[in-house]
Design a protein around this motif. Structure first.
Motif, short mmCIF file in Angstrom:
data_model
loop_
_atom_site.label_atom_id
_atom_site.label_comp_id
_atom_site.label_asym_id
_atom_site.label_seq_id
_atom_site.Cartn_x
_atom_site.Cartn_y
_atom_site.Cartn_z
N LEU A 101 13.59 13.71 54.26
CA LEU A 101 13.66 14.00 55.70
C LEU A 101 14.69 13.06 56.37
N VAL A 102 14.59 11.77 56.04
CA VAL A 102 15.52 10.81 56.66
C VAL A 102 16.95 11.14 56.24
N ALA A 103 17.13 11.44 54.94
CA ALA A 103 18.48 11.74 54.46
C ALA A 103 19.04 12.98 55.16
N ALA A 104 18.20 14.00 55.34
CA ALA A 104 18.68 15.25 55.93
C ALA A 104 18.89 15.13 57.43
N SER A 105 18.02 14.36 58.10
CA SER A 105 18.07 14.33 59.56
C SER A 105 18.89 13.14 60.07
N TRP A 106 18.41 11.93 59.84
CA TRP A 106 19.17 10.74 60.28
C TRP A 106 20.55 10.75 59.62
N GLY A 107 20.58 11.24 58.35
CA GLY A 107 21.82 11.22 57.58
C GLY A 107 22.94 12.05 58.18
#
Ligand SMILES: Cc1ncc(COP(=O)(O)O)c(C=O)c1O
Length: 406
Positions: A101-107
């Motif tokens: 989730l972090v990789a897809a969104s924040w990333g």
């Protein structure tokens, strides 16, 4: 108020775990893969399904209101456990999904040439999402090297921190060896450079700090099933301001405020990140696991497991050809073994025939094992229900097995 609380109990025995009670011969030494479930967690899920179950957030009837209260109550319980705010807690399927989730969104905010520092201690769940992100946006994944002992090379880490570094992703404890990196120093240095930090708490959440204010990471991820809760539920903690700024990563019901073909408006965090029907009963089960854990003196619990690890490794040191990986690093109660003259798979099969459940393989940590020069290990990881007698039986079985295989 605290003086009215009952004193903390020391350790849960096998009688707390129905599976271990039903199989008295089983010696379960795979708690790092997943923990056995206490009766309190099984009861909580069953009670929820039989009394309060409905879908959440949508219904106007009383049952749906009770289900929603239970689900949001679980979020509040997790927030209390992490010393965080409820709107900083996103429920996911597990630790792996939380990191993705972090990789897809924040990333999404990363640009070509930005750098992501990832330690070589990591589980693949904290490596591959960053590689996928890098492939999408042209960022560069830089591995933080280890020293000969299998601990983070701090000098190399400090050298890697540079003007292009945007993210540091690091574990609280390595699942393959148990190694705990010097997290306070590493996170402080990253913060001083303005680098966003993600800590993989899958192993650490059981024994290490789970106080987000003390830890000081921007993101923290863990799975319920390693913390005595059900499978299918994980947690992403994200520092409030950061989470509110992040775009959704999956679309569907629950994560929107309004939908039209002219434009869709998204819900606030954390709902923005929870598209579709969430893992409702699993969240309730996780909250029950946290309540159950809170009766125990976790410091005593850790000392118990570390004493068993010490007993095991003292016994192993008297055997020929047994090597403990990363032995000289500070470790969680996980012992990873390899053998001169015997394959870990063969040893594991012999142990299994004696009702000893131990994990064998590369533990989803190929870069770490490659650094340590082995392709697979036999991993023994302790839980609170393990005893000195378990360790004596494992040592006897290992001695017998290695004799037979010699
Ligand atoms: C350190 C670490 N990170 C991440 C994971 C992935 O957890 P899950 O498979 O529950 O998503 C594991 C699981 O073993 C782990 O040990």
């Amino acid at each position: 108020m605290d003086s009215q609380r009952p004193p903390l109990r020391t350790l849960p025995g096998r009688d707390q775990f129905p599976l271990l009670q039903a199989q008295p011969e089983l010696i379960y030494l795979d708690s790092a893969a997943t923990s056995q479930k206490p009766l309190a967690v099984l009861d909580a899920e069953r009670d929820f399904y039989t009394r309060d179950y409905a879908n959440v957030h949508r219904g106007s009837y009383q049952l749906a209101a009770r289900a929603t209260a239970a689900y949001e109550g679980a979020r509040a319980r997790v927030a209390r456990f992490l010393n965080a705010e409820a709107d900083e807690i996103v429920f996911t399927r597990g630790c792996t999904e939380a990191i993705n989730l972090v990789a897809a969104s924040w990333g999404c905010s990363l640009k070509a040439g930005d750098e992501i520092l990832v330690s070589t201690l990591e589980h693949h769940a904290n490596i591959v999402p960053w590689q996928l992100l890098a492939a999408r946006c042209g960022a560069i994944v830089r591995p933080i090297p280890l020293n000969q002992d299998g601990q983070i090379d701090l000098a190399a880490f400090h050298r890697l921190l540079g003007p292009r570094t945007r993210l540091l992703a690091i574990t609280q404890a390595a699942n393959a060896t148990g190694t705990r990196p010097p997290l306070a120093e590493i996170l402080a240095a990253a913060r001083a450079h303005g680098v966003t930090t993600l800590v993989d708490g899958a192993q650490g959440v059981v024994h290490d700090t789970h106080d987000m204010q003390a830890l000081g990471a921007d993101f923290y991820a863990f799975s319920g099933h390693k913390l005595f809760g059900p499978t299918g539920i994980g947690v992403l903690y994200g520092r409030g301001a950061l989470l509110q700024d992040m775009p959704p990563w999956q679309g569907g019901g629950e994560m929107i405020e309004s939908v039209s073909f002219d434009g869709t408006r998204f819900a606030e965090a954390p709902q923005r990140f929870e598209a579709g029907t969430p893992p409702i009963a699993q969240a309730v089960g996780l909250a029950a696991a946290l309540d159950w854990l809170s009766q125990y003196d976790l410091a005593h619990w850790e000392l118990h497991e570390l004493a068993l690890q010490h007993q095991l490794e003292a016994g192993l040191s008297l055997m020929q050809g047994v090597h403990v990986l990363a032995r000289h690093t500070e470790r969680a109660p996980i012992s990873s073994l390899h053998f001169s003259g015997a394959h870990p798979y063969d040893v594991a099969q012999f142990l299994d025939a004696r009702s000893i459940a131990a994990r064998v393989g590369q533990h989803c940590a190929q870069p770490l094992l490659a650094h340590l020069g082995v392709s697979s290990t036999l991993r023994l990881s302790f839980g609170p229900h393990n005893t000195t007698s378990d360790v004596e039986q494992v040592l006897a079985a290992l001695a017998e097995t290695l004799d037979l295989l010699a």
